[in-house]
Motif scaffolding. Sequence first.
Motif, PDB file in Angstrom:
ATOM      1  N   GLU A 166     -45.689   5.326 -17.904  1.00  0.00           N
ATOM      2  CA  GLU A 166     -46.083   5.393 -19.311  1.00  0.00           C
ATOM      3  C   GLU A 166     -47.287   4.495 -19.581  1.00  0.00           C
ATOM      4  OE1 GLU A 166     -42.936   4.503 -21.991  1.00  0.00           O
ATOM      5  OE2 GLU A 166     -41.696   6.214 -21.393  1.00  0.00           O
ATOM      6  N   THR A 167     -47.253   3.297 -19.009  1.00  0.00           N
ATOM      7  CA  THR A 167     -48.355   2.356 -19.225  1.00  0.00           C
ATOM      8  C   THR A 167     -49.651   2.874 -18.612  1.00  0.00           C
ATOM      9  OG1 THR A 167     -46.777   0.517 -19.204  1.00  0.00           O
ATOM     10  CG2 THR A 167     -49.095  -0.043 -18.892  1.00  0.00           C
ATOM     11  N   LEU A 168     -49.542   3.519 -17.459  1.00  0.00           N
ATOM     12  CA  LEU A 168     -50.714   4.111 -16.822  1.00  0.00           C
ATOM     13  C   LEU A 168     -51.371   5.134 -17.748  1.00  0.00           C
ATOM     14  CD1 LEU A 168     -52.511   4.688 -14.271  1.00  0.00           C
ATOM     15  CD2 LEU A 168     -50.825   6.450 -13.685  1.00  0.00           C
ATOM     16  N   PHE A 169     -50.579   6.031 -18.312  1.00  0.00           N
ATOM     17  CA  PHE A 169     -51.136   7.075 -19.168  1.00  0.00           C
ATOM     18  C   PHE A 169     -51.577   6.530 -20.520  1.00  0.00           C
ATOM     19  CE2 PHE A 169     -49.184   9.813 -16.038  1.00  0.00           C
ATOM     20  CZ  PHE A 169     -50.096  10.871 -15.968  1.00  0.00           C
ATOM     21  N   LEU A 170     -50.881   5.529 -21.027  1.00  0.00           N
ATOM     22  CA  LEU A 170     -51.330   4.889 -22.270  1.00  0.00           C
ATOM     23  C   LEU A 170     -52.735   4.321 -22.101  1.00  0.00           C
ATOM     24  CD1 LEU A 170     -48.144   3.015 -23.534  1.00  0.00           C
ATOM     25  CD2 LEU A 170     -49.511   4.623 -24.861  1.00  0.00           C
ATOM     26  N   ASN A 171     -52.959   3.634 -20.988  1.00  0.00           N
ATOM     27  CA  ASN A 171     -54.274   3.048 -20.741  1.00  0.00           C
ATOM     28  C   ASN A 171     -55.333   4.119 -20.508  1.00  0.00           C
ATOM     29  OD1 ASN A 171     -54.178   0.072 -20.791  1.00  0.00           O
ATOM     30  ND2 ASN A 171     -52.616   0.314 -19.226  1.00  0.00           N
ATOM     31  N   MET A 172     -54.944   5.211 -19.851  1.00  0.00           N
ATOM     32  CA  MET A 172     -55.898   6.299 -19.610  1.00  0.00           C
ATOM     33  C   MET A 172     -56.260   7.017 -20.901  1.00  0.00           C
ATOM     34  SD  MET A 172     -54.365   7.971 -16.095  1.00  0.00           S
ATOM     35  CE  MET A 172     -55.394   9.416 -16.237  1.00  0.00           C
ATOM     36  N   PHE A 173     -55.254   7.354 -21.706  1.00  0.00           N
ATOM     37  CA  PHE A 173     -55.486   8.168 -22.895  1.00  0.00           C
ATOM     38  C   PHE A 173     -56.057   7.372 -24.060  1.00  0.00           C
ATOM     39  CE2 PHE A 173     -51.935  11.460 -21.807  1.00  0.00           C
ATOM     40  CZ  PHE A 173     -52.671  11.866 -20.709  1.00  0.00           C
TER      41      PHE A 173
END
Length: 316
Positions: A166-173
């Motif tokens: 989740e944190t990976l995609f939060l930072n990406m998006f």
Amino acid sequence: MNAMTEQPQEKPQLTEAEQKQKYNFNKLVKRLRHNVGDAINDFNMIEDGDRVMVCLSGGKDSYTMLDILLSLQKSAPINFSIVAVNLDQKQPGFPEHILPTYLAEIGVEHRIIEEDTYSIVTRVIEEGKTTCGLCSRLRRGILYRVADELGATKIALGHHRDDILETLFLNMFYGGKLKGMPPKLVSDDGKHMVIRPLAYCREKDIEKYSAAREFPIIPCNLCGSQPNLQRQVIGDMLRDWDKRFPGRLETMFTAMCNVVPSHLADPKRYDFVNAKADGTPRADGDKAFDRETFSDPSRISILSSKPAASACGDAS
């Protein structure tokens, strides 16, 4: 011998459904212990003589982390101690008796910290705005201070594999960064080592384990803060993918453990400026004319996809 001596009673036979339930639970326990053990070994999270401060919130994740660490402590080839710590932030309605009672019953060294951060946050943050950011910063500072007071060498947090994704995609998006949540890191002040023993564990496994163990869960919405809508959106997306495409989350977590800087676009991580075609074959070169082959996501093993010296762990 007295003929009236009572004979030992036979244990009642388990029904087929009970046998299946027991079998599945034993598999679940084995999988969680294996995942936590792999994460600890792969990242050298816990060393001989460590004093591990387990941060206990009262949620399913931190209960499971404490339970698994206590179990591994009995069979580990190294000696380490555990102290459970809960921060009572004085949210209205917080059942302050639950954790002390539970920890005393299982005989775990513990400390309850009382800090009224709730009043600070509600005074500073405008009504209707999310309080999570300031609350987490205040909580982190207090936990670092308590770690010093207790002589803790490691601070264990209950984030699991799904939190990391989740944190990976939060930072990406939303943040424009290719950045996740590492299983092990040094704190901002450089004085503390933070570990996440559940890094390889799936949230759905933790949910099943927590329910089976009947932990006294404390609800996480006591502060009345609005939920982190961005994280909720990402979480819903990942759960949908996991349901519709079995193995996709495993593949994505494997990708986090197999980073190829030369095939991204960050000049701070790879020296693109001075890259030269000097005729020397290289492992990170472009296989532009090679046909890409992809495995069935449900059959990918992280350990088999990385060299042994840098294996990230089996999250399946």
